[in-house]
Scaffold this active site. Structure first.
Site, PDB file in Angstrom:
ATOM      1  N   ASP A  29      25.841 -32.597  41.907  1.00 17.57           N
ATOM      2  CA  ASP A  29      26.728 -32.934  42.837  1.00 17.57           C
ATOM      3  C   ASP A  29      25.869 -33.885  43.810  1.00 17.57           C
ATOM      4  OD1 ASP A  29      28.897 -33.573  44.944  1.00 17.57           O
ATOM      5  OD2 ASP A  29      29.984 -31.898  43.943  1.00 17.57           O
ATOM      6  N   SER A  70      34.267 -35.594  45.013  1.00 16.17           N
ATOM      7  CA  SER A  70      33.889 -34.852  43.823  1.00 16.17           C
ATOM      8  C   SER A  70      35.209 -34.076  42.794  1.00 16.17           C
ATOM      9  CB  SER A  70      33.228 -33.187  44.150  1.00 16.17           C
ATOM     10  OG  SER A  70      32.011 -33.765  45.070  1.00 16.17           O
ATOM     11  N   THR A 123      34.377 -29.363  41.812  1.00 11.72           N
ATOM     12  CA  THR A 123      33.761 -29.776  40.316  1.00 11.72           C
ATOM     13  C   THR A 123      33.800 -28.977  39.333  1.00 11.72           C
ATOM     14  OG1 THR A 123      31.935 -30.767  41.752  1.00 11.72           O
ATOM     15  CG2 THR A 123      31.582 -30.542  39.330  1.00 11.72           C
ATOM     16  N   GLU A 237      26.636 -26.845  37.084  1.00 12.63           N
ATOM     17  CA  GLU A 237      26.679 -27.746  38.461  1.00 12.63           C
ATOM     18  C   GLU A 237      25.539 -27.434  39.352  1.00 12.63           C
ATOM     19  OE1 GLU A 237      29.751 -27.700  41.266  1.00 12.63           O
ATOM     20  OE2 GLU A 237      29.398 -29.647  42.135  1.00 12.63           O
ATOM     21  N   ASP A 242      24.567 -32.103  47.050  1.00  8.72           N
ATOM     22  CA  ASP A 242      25.804 -32.732  47.918  1.00  8.72           C
ATOM     23  C   ASP A 242      25.493 -32.452  49.443  1.00  8.72           C
ATOM     24  OD1 ASP A 242      28.380 -34.461  48.209  1.00  8.72           O
ATOM     25  OD2 ASP A 242      29.209 -32.353  48.515  1.00  8.72           O
ATOM     26  N   HIS A 246      25.448 -34.180  53.020  1.00 13.95           N
ATOM     27  CA  HIS A 246      26.302 -34.449  53.851  1.00 13.95           C
ATOM     28  C   HIS A 246      25.553 -33.628  55.234  1.00 13.95           C
ATOM     29  CE1 HIS A 246      29.884 -35.260  51.816  1.00 13.95           C
ATOM     30  NE2 HIS A 246      29.776 -34.313  51.028  1.00 13.95           N
ATOM     31  N   ASP A 284      28.464 -36.861  40.222  1.00 12.52           N
ATOM     32  CA  ASP A 284      29.815 -37.407  40.753  1.00 12.52           C
ATOM     33  C   ASP A 284      29.751 -38.650  41.546  1.00 12.52           C
ATOM     34  OD1 ASP A 284      29.040 -35.867  42.557  1.00 12.52           O
ATOM     35  OD2 ASP A 284      30.659 -34.581  42.700  1.00 12.52           O
TER      36      ASP A 284
HETATM   37 MG    MG Z   1      30.450 -30.067  43.589  1.00  8.49          MG
HETATM   38 ZN    ZN Z   2      30.699 -34.171  49.080  1.00  9.14          ZN
END
Ligand code: MG
Ligand code: ZN
Length: 350
Positions: A29, A70, A123, A237, A242, A246, A284
């Site tokens: 991700d 996502s 996800t 995953e 991700d 962030h 993604d």
């Molecule tokens: Mg995810």
């Molecule tokens: Zn995100």
């Protein structure tokens, strides 16, 4: 004439060898090219990803936004539909769309979902649930009961047992025949159906001591799923790359990236030995607008800069290994990955 016939036979055999029985679909991700290269740098110049020769890129717009989230991203992979941000297994008109996991199950394949976040997060849930928006964790948890998924490993236990409706879905899963665990001491679980929700909410970061939870989960899922003679579908995953984006935290990104790459290495070893397994690895979307402003391959130092706390619209790399991998070269839409996997596994056919 005879020669042509023989050639046809040989090519038919070659073609027959090309259809994989299993797929390991790995999603990092928020894993853009910079995240990969930062992980490679932190890992002193190498990643298991480099073992892969077939590489492509996907375009990843949502139906209502240039930049995908996502939910729309995973729903595109899972159902072949371009949809709106937040959608879980629904198309842009909010109509449920059959997922790869559901098709695999229908064909008799064993199925699994593995993550390092809530298993009801966008996800993983896009492969098994159908809900209007990604925040509907309890409804998404309920959708797990509507399938015969074989292996589920991740976080988010509270959405199954501490619910507003008072139901305990872990009990319901036990009644359906699942071995239900709330930790990762699974050495004694070697077959059958398994749900291991090893965190109440999201599992902790690698930097906070998650250790090899993802690698262990990946190994356990393949150990169980690969016993099915008809093959298997598993989505694994690396969820928190991700979140490093962030948080605009380069250390968070690289530790999660290197962690994810360990499961990639395991999947590639499995596929190289098994020879009937297609491995597809992608993300993604990119997160953070992460740029590498310096680094050192010898010390593993990475200096990053960020342009946003959110996602970006970059093209995303796709890596494929094993029978059927050639189809993943080139540039295509994220939702084409659904079709490529569906065709490789001959899903939707008897
Ligand atoms: Mg995810
Ligand atoms: Zn995100």
């Amino acid at each position: 004439m005879k020669k042509i016939f023989a050639l046809c036979l040989i090519s038919a055999q070659l073609f027959a060898q090309k259809a994989p029985k299993n797929i390991i679909f790995l999603i990092g991700d928020g894993m853009g090219v910079s995240q990969i290269y930062a992980g490679l740098t932190a890992n002193r110049g190498h990643l298991n990803l480099e073992r892969i020769k077939v590489i492509g890129f996907h375009k990843n717009q949502a139906s209502n936004n240039y930049i995908t989230d996502s939910a729309a991203g995973a729903t595109a992979f899972a159902t072949g539909k371009q949809t709106y941000n937040g959608a879980i297994g629904l198309d842009s008109l909010k109509v449920p769309s059959t997922t790869l996991l559901e098709m695999a199950e229908k064909k008799g394949l064993a199925t699994g979902l593995v993550s390092t976040c809530d298993i009801t997060d966008a996800t993983p849930s896009s492969f098994i649930a159908h809900q209007r928006t990604r925040s509907m964790h309890e409804e998404i948890a309920g959708d797990f009961l509507k399938t015969d998924i074989d292996v589920v490993i991740g976080g988010g236990r509270k959405y199954f047992e501490k619910r507003k409706d008072g139901l305990n879905l872990l009990d319901s899963l036990r009644q359906k025949g699942y071995q239900v665990h709330s930790d990762l001491t699974l050495d004694g679980v070697n077959k059958g159906k398994l749900v291991a929700l090893y965190a109440e909410e999201n599992p902790i970061k690698v930097m906070e001591g998650r250790g090899d939870a993802l690698l262990y989960s990946s190994k356990k899922s393949l150990e169980i799923l690969s016993q099915n003679k008809k093959g298997f579908f598993v989505m694994i995953e690396g969820s928190q790359i991700d979140w490093g984006g962030h948080a605009n935290d380069a250390d968070y990104i690289v530790t999660e990236m290197v962690d994810f790459d360990k499961s990639i290495g395991f999947a590639l070893d499995f596929a190289a030995k098994n020879k009937e397994t297609l491995v597809v690895i992608t993300a993604d979307h990119e997160t953070g607008g992460f740029a590498l402003m310096g680094g050192n391959m010898k010390t593993g130092e990475v200096k990053g800069a960020f342009t946003t706390k959110g996602h970006t619209g970059q093209m995303i790399p796709v890596f494929a290994f094993g029978p059927g991998s050639e189809a993943f070269a080139g540039i295509y839409n994220n939702y084409d990955i659904f079709t490529k996997i569906k065709q490789a596994l001959q899903l939707g056919q008897k």
